[in-house]
Scaffold this motif. Structure first.
Motif, PDB file in Angstrom:
ATOM      1  N   ALA A  13       0.826  -1.261   0.015  1.00  0.00           N
ATOM      2  CA  ALA A  13       0.102  -0.003   0.051  1.00  0.00           C
ATOM      3  C   ALA A  13       0.889   1.376  -0.051  1.00  0.00           C
ATOM      4  N   ARG A  14       2.033   1.311   0.878  1.00  0.00           N
ATOM      5  CA  ARG A  14       2.806   2.421   1.044  1.00  0.00           C
ATOM      6  C   ARG A  14       3.527   2.595  -0.384  1.00  0.00           C
ATOM      7  N   ALA A  15       3.827   1.436  -1.176  1.00  0.00           N
ATOM      8  CA  ALA A  15       4.517   1.614  -2.412  1.00  0.00           C
ATOM      9  C   ALA A  15       3.728   2.241  -3.450  1.00  0.00           C
ATOM     10  N   LYS A  16       2.399   1.639  -3.259  1.00  0.00           N
ATOM     11  CA  LYS A  16       1.453   2.117  -4.445  1.00  0.00           C
ATOM     12  C   LYS A  16       1.029   3.492  -4.361  1.00  0.00           C
ATOM     13  N   MET A  17       1.038   4.073  -2.905  1.00  0.00           N
ATOM     14  CA  MET A  17       0.774   5.330  -2.780  1.00  0.00           C
ATOM     15  C   MET A  17       2.015   6.307  -3.252  1.00  0.00           C
ATOM     16  N   LEU A  18       3.129   5.923  -2.870  1.00  0.00           N
ATOM     17  CA  LEU A  18       4.142   6.734  -3.416  1.00  0.00           C
ATOM     18  C   LEU A  18       4.358   6.990  -4.935  1.00  0.00           C
ATOM     19  N   ARG A  19       4.345   5.536  -5.386  1.00  0.00           N
ATOM     20  CA  ARG A  19       4.368   5.455  -6.884  1.00  0.00           C
ATOM     21  C   ARG A  19       3.411   6.316  -7.800  1.00  0.00           C
ATOM     22  N   ASP A  20       2.030   5.989  -7.423  1.00  0.00           N
ATOM     23  CA  ASP A  20       0.803   6.962  -7.910  1.00  0.00           C
ATOM     24  C   ASP A  20       1.194   8.183  -7.642  1.00  0.00           C
ATOM     25  N   LEU A  25      10.811   4.757  -6.699  1.00  0.00           N
ATOM     26  CA  LEU A  25      11.402   4.507  -5.418  1.00  0.00           C
ATOM     27  C   LEU A  25      11.955   2.752  -5.797  1.00  0.00           C
ATOM     28  N   GLU A  26      12.874   2.333  -4.843  1.00  0.00           N
ATOM     29  CA  GLU A  26      13.270   0.930  -4.752  1.00  0.00           C
ATOM     30  C   GLU A  26      12.683   0.540  -3.425  1.00  0.00           C
ATOM     31  N   THR A 178      -3.175   8.669   5.691  1.00  0.00           N
ATOM     32  CA  THR A 178      -2.802   8.320   7.423  1.00  0.00           C
ATOM     33  C   THR A 178      -3.105   6.921   7.491  1.00  0.00           C
ATOM     34  N   VAL A 179      -4.668   6.960   7.280  1.00  0.00           N
ATOM     35  CA  VAL A 179      -5.299   5.869   7.391  1.00  0.00           C
ATOM     36  C   VAL A 179      -4.735   4.492   6.493  1.00  0.00           C
ATOM     37  N   LEU A 180      -4.324   4.991   5.215  1.00  0.00           N
ATOM     38  CA  LEU A 180      -3.722   4.010   4.478  1.00  0.00           C
ATOM     39  C   LEU A 180      -2.283   3.466   4.841  1.00  0.00           C
ATOM     40  N   GLY A 181      -1.668   4.301   5.836  1.00  0.00           N
ATOM     41  CA  GLY A 181      -0.409   3.744   6.266  1.00  0.00           C
ATOM     42  C   GLY A 181       0.771   4.722   6.211  1.00  0.00           C
ATOM     43  N   LEU A 182       0.517   5.933   5.480  1.00  0.00           N
ATOM     44  CA  LEU A 182       1.631   6.746   5.263  1.00  0.00           C
ATOM     45  C   LEU A 182       1.027   8.183   5.335  1.00  0.00           C
ATOM     46  N   PRO A 183       1.818   9.271   6.046  1.00  0.00           N
ATOM     47  CA  PRO A 183       1.290  10.776   5.990  1.00  0.00           C
ATOM     48  C   PRO A 183       1.855  11.359   4.658  1.00  0.00           C
ATOM     49  N   LEU A 184       1.105  10.975   3.597  1.00  0.00           N
ATOM     50  CA  LEU A 184       1.726  11.091   2.255  1.00  0.00           C
ATOM     51  C   LEU A 184       2.301  12.570   2.016  1.00  0.00           C
ATOM     52  N   LEU A 185       1.188  13.459   2.159  1.00  0.00           N
ATOM     53  CA  LEU A 185       1.536  14.694   1.736  1.00  0.00           C
ATOM     54  C   LEU A 185       2.792  15.339   2.409  1.00  0.00           C
ATOM     55  N   PRO A 186       2.690  15.229   3.937  1.00  0.00           N
ATOM     56  CA  PRO A 186       4.448  15.777   4.362  1.00  0.00           C
ATOM     57  C   PRO A 186       5.414  14.966   3.878  1.00  0.00           C
ATOM     58  N   VAL A 187       5.196  13.623   3.423  1.00  0.00           N
ATOM     59  CA  VAL A 187       6.360  13.002   2.784  1.00  0.00           C
ATOM     60  C   VAL A 187       6.757  13.505   1.471  1.00  0.00           C
ATOM     61  N   LEU A 188       5.838  13.905   0.689  1.00  0.00           N
ATOM     62  CA  LEU A 188       5.951  14.366  -0.490  1.00  0.00           C
ATOM     63  C   LEU A 188       6.668  15.744  -0.459  1.00  0.00           C
ATOM     64  N   ALA A 189       6.335  16.558   0.564  1.00  0.00           N
ATOM     65  CA  ALA A 189       6.934  17.902   0.720  1.00  0.00           C
ATOM     66  C   ALA A 189       8.402  17.700   1.072  1.00  0.00           C
ATOM     67  N   ILE A 190       8.706  16.841   1.847  1.00  0.00           N
ATOM     68  CA  ILE A 190      10.086  16.566   2.374  1.00  0.00           C
ATOM     69  C   ILE A 190      10.962  16.215   1.285  1.00  0.00           C
ATOM     70  N   LEU A 191      10.502  15.314   0.136  1.00  0.00           N
ATOM     71  CA  LEU A 191      11.147  14.513  -0.845  1.00  0.00           C
ATOM     72  C   LEU A 191      11.240  15.853  -1.722  1.00  0.00           C
TER      73      LEU A 191
END
Length: 199
Positions: A13-20, A25-26, A178-191
């Motif tokens: 699920a995390r890998a899919k969120m990030l790739r989508d 990523l590896e 967050t429910v899916l398992g990753l605070p995605l928007l803050p992660v995208l901001a730091i990346l």
């Protein structure tokens, strides 16, 4: 963008969120005994947020040791209901017991992310979502488990909110990612700030 992220997680699920979201990523699954670490933190009286952050960092650090010069993202999700921590169910029977314990009650999903490079923690973020589960009948629960199958063992809550698990809930407060398992928007901001995504 040529810089790729190392995801220190076995979560599809995390890998899919990030790739989508357009992240290259590896995936390298960390060799970390999460159950032992959680038990240790519980015994020390640590709270669920600190534990989630610590587990995310341990995963990232375990992978970072062999990835010189690369950005490594570790993540963890914890489920807490009235002071009790729940883990991914080992099988359908454990999922049934867990869902019975959660039905009719509020619980929290805590998702943490930690970015590491060359063994140094550069950033971390944690977020919490509150979910209220319907007081589902045993009959509904058996129908749900039969239809969802072994997928219930892949989630700390024994459900996937983006699918059939939505039928279990009456209310969700907080960020969907967050429910899916990753605070995605803050992660995208730091990346983005480290040049891994377009600004």
């Amino acid at each position: 963008m040529t810089v790729s992220l190392v995801l220190a997680s076995g979560s599809a699920a995390r890998a899919k969120m990030l790739r989508d979201a357009g992240v290259t990523l590896e995936i390298i699954k960390p060799a970390v005994d999460e159950d032992e670490l959680k038990a240790s933190y519980r015994a020390e009286g640590a709270d669920v947020i600190d534990t989630a952050i610590a587990l995310a960092e341990m995963k990232a650090q375990a992978v970072s040791r062999k990835q010189d010069g690369r950005y490594v993202l570790g993540a963890d999700q914890m489920l807490e209901c009235e002071g009790v921590w729940f883990d991914k169910p080992a099988d359908i029977a454990a999922a049934r017991a867990q869902l019975k314990a959660l039905r009719g009650r509020k619980h929290h999903l805590i998702s943490a992310a930690v970015l590491v490079k060359d063994g140094q923690r550069l950033w971390h973020h944690v977020d919490r979502a509150e979910l209220t589960m319907r007081d589902v009948s045993d009959e509904f629960l058996e129908w749900y488990l039969a239809l969802a199958g072994d997928a219930v063992t892949a989630s700390v809550g024994a459900y996937h909110l983006e699918g059939l698990g939505a039928q279990l809930m009456t209310r969700v407060r907080g960020d969907f990612f967050t429910v899916l398992g990753l605070p995605l928007l803050p992660v995208l901001a730091i990346l983005r700030s480290h040049g891994m995504l377009r600004a």
